[in-house]
Design an enzyme around this catalytic site. Structure first.
Site, PDB file in Angstrom:
ATOM      1  CB  THR A  46      -0.863  -0.024   1.282  1.00  0.00           C
ATOM      2  OG1 THR A  46      -1.861  -1.008   1.115  1.00  0.00           O
ATOM      3  CG2 THR A  46      -1.505   1.312   1.600  1.00  0.00           C
ATOM      4  NE  ARG A  92      -9.430  -6.433   3.493  1.00  0.00           N
ATOM      5  CZ  ARG A  92      -8.373  -5.638   3.560  1.00  0.00           C
ATOM      6  NH1 ARG A  92      -8.085  -4.835   2.557  1.00  0.00           N
ATOM      7  NH2 ARG A  92      -7.587  -5.638   4.606  1.00  0.00           N
ATOM      8  CB  VAL A  93     -13.770  -1.886   2.545  1.00  0.00           C
ATOM      9  CG1 VAL A  93     -13.179  -0.501   2.767  1.00  0.00           C
ATOM     10  CG2 VAL A  93     -14.734  -1.850   1.349  1.00  0.00           C
ATOM     11  N   GLY A  94     -10.487  -2.354   3.200  1.00  0.00           N
ATOM     12  CA  GLY A  94      -9.449  -2.299   4.235  1.00  0.00           C
ATOM     13  C   GLY A  94      -9.507  -1.008   5.028  1.00  0.00           C
ATOM     14  CG  ASP A  95      -5.885  -0.015   6.959  1.00  0.00           C
ATOM     15  OD1 ASP A  95      -5.812  -0.893   6.059  1.00  0.00           O
ATOM     16  OD2 ASP A  95      -4.901   0.666   7.302  1.00  0.00           O
ATOM     17  CB  THR A 148       1.212   0.142   5.104  1.00  0.00           C
ATOM     18  OG1 THR A 148       1.482  -1.104   4.445  1.00  0.00           O
ATOM     19  CG2 THR A 148       2.474   0.603   5.834  1.00  0.00           C
ATOM     20  N   GLY A 149      -0.461  -2.412   6.346  1.00  0.00           N
ATOM     21  CA  GLY A 149      -0.411  -3.690   7.048  1.00  0.00           C
ATOM     22  C   GLY A 149      -1.752  -4.376   6.918  1.00  0.00           C
ATOM     23  N   GLY A 193      -5.185  -4.647   7.274  1.00  0.00           N
ATOM     24  CA  GLY A 193      -6.136  -3.575   7.537  1.00  0.00           C
ATOM     25  C   GLY A 193      -7.142  -3.865   8.631  1.00  0.00           C
TER      26      GLY A 193
HETATM   27  N1  ASP Z   1      -3.656  -1.885   4.819  1.00  0.00           N
HETATM   28  C1  ASP Z   1      -3.990  -2.371   3.527  1.00  0.00           C
HETATM   29  C2  ASP Z   1      -5.310  -3.087   3.594  1.00  0.00           C
HETATM   30  O1  ASP Z   1      -5.514  -3.840   4.518  1.00  0.00           O
HETATM   31  C3  ASP Z   1      -2.970  -3.293   2.959  1.00  0.00           C
HETATM   32  C4  ASP Z   1      -1.551  -2.777   2.964  1.00  0.00           C
HETATM   33  O2  ASP Z   1      -1.170  -1.964   3.783  1.00  0.00           O
HETATM   34  O3  ASP Z   1      -0.767  -3.164   2.110  1.00  0.00           O
HETATM   35  O4  ASP Z   1      -6.107  -2.932   2.710  1.00  0.00           O
END
Ligand code: ASP
Length: 346
Positions: free
Chosen positions: A212, A240-243, A263-264, A266
């Site tokens: 991300t 699916r929706v992330g953070d 990032t990580g 989510g």
């Molecule tokens: N945080 C992002 C998500 O979960 C993924 C990422 O950081 O690469 O959508």
């Protein structure tokens, strides 16, 4: 005598009336000086994703370093000529979306249906205005659409077909999913699919860098902005929706405290409202940006096995970049124009 008594009571009442609000609260503990922006200076901080870089060969890292450098240059040029932090983070993120080497735009991961679905958010620390889009499949620059949501609608978040209808109404041409075709991502999708179908025969798919991308800026006028753009996690469920597009979870900016992009994984960032929590700690606990970011990423998230990292920036130009993963590509550029990029802990 009676008159003197009345005068004394009146004087005492007057003293209470003019005592500054909150004076009692401050007794004994001096209030920390508010972070003063250094006028005329600027900062741009970016990340290109936290995660496992164990299989990141120099051939893989070099294009990512080149892309983040180009993005930092694009944002730096805007800030150097007095442009706004919002313009800088948007321009920098568009470069990342075009690069094809991060999990955003042309490098976005595929969902289980084999189609990239992207999320993005942008926030103005001066006004707390924010805009976001989620689960878009036909938008070349989700970060710019997020900004349009912020500036041209009364809403904060638009998703899926509704977001794409809005894009059309604003003159943005929708692109075919083939626009996002990326050989490396497609191969990784096929590997995941094979592993899912025949776990034993396929074995574990290789480790992925999350990828991300995030950008935070402090402009010469002292205003903060944050932007995050992503294709989400690998092989995620459609819808699916992330953070990243959730204000307060993966993206936040407030001139009174700080700006954060996460990032990580989510789901952990959503459950812990990571970005807003870091800024709230700065604002209410009066701890340093570094302590607030470290406490959330290296303690709260670690306790829950929530993998990831953040970049954080305040109005005094302090930068924090904690990550609890193997690596997190991140870069900084300040008014002197020099770009520094790191991926691993020193
Ligand atoms: N945080 C992002 C998500 O979960 C993924 C990422 O950081 O690469 O959508």
């Amino acid at each position: 005598m009676r008159i003197r008594l009345i005068m004394l009571i009146s004087a005492l009442l007057l003293c209470f009336a003019i005592a500054p609000v909150g004076a009692g609260k401050r007794r004994g503990a001096p209030a920390p000086a508010p972070a003063a922006p250094q006028s005329g200076s600027f900062v741009l901080v970016m990340h290109g994703g936290a995660g496992s870089y164990t299989d990141a060969t120099p051939e893989r890292l070099e294009p990512a370093r080149a892309a983040i450098t180009k993005a930092l240059e694009a944002g730096r040029d805007i800030l150097a000529r007095g442009g706004s932090s919002l313009d800088a983070v948007e321009a920098a993120q568009r470069v990342m979306e075009d690069s094809g080497v991060f999990d955003a735009g042309r490098g976005a991961y595929y969902t289980r249906d084999g189609v990239p679905e992207m999320d993005a958010a942008i926030m103005d620390g001066r006004t707390l205005a924010a805009g976001a889009v989620a689960s878009v499949q036909h938008i070349a620059h989700p970060i710019s659409l997020a900004r349009m949501v912020m500036e041209r609608t009364k809403h904060v978040l638009l998703v899926g077909p509704g977001a794409e209808e809005f894009a059309k109404s604003q003159g943005i041409a929708l692109v075919s999913p083939y626009y996002f075709f990326n050989e490396r991502r497609w191969k990784s999708f096929q590997e995941k699919q094979a592993a899912e179908e025949k776990p034993k025969a396929g074995g574990e798919p290789p480790n992925e860098i999350y990828g991300t991308t995030g950008a935070l800026a402090l402009d010469k006028a002292g205003n903060l902005a944050a932007a995050t753009t992503t294709g989400g996690t690998t092989y995620k469920m459609p819808g699916r929706v992330g953070d990243s597009p959730l204000i307060g979870a993966g993206t936040y900016a407030n001139n009174e405290s700080c700006a954060v992009s996460g990032t990580g994984v989510g789901e952990y960032f959503i459950r812990n409202v990571v970005a807003a929590d870091i800024c709230a700690r700065v604002k209410y606990l009066h701890v340093s940006l570094e302590q607030a970011a470290n406490d959330v990423v290296m303690k709260e998230l670690v306790e829950q096995h929530g993998e990831g990292g953040v970049i954080a920036l305040d109005r005094a130009g302090h930068v924090a970049t904690p990550f609890n993963t193997h690596g997190m590509m991140h870069g900084v550029v300040r008014s002197d124009g020099n770009i520094t990029i790191e991926t691993f802990k020193p």
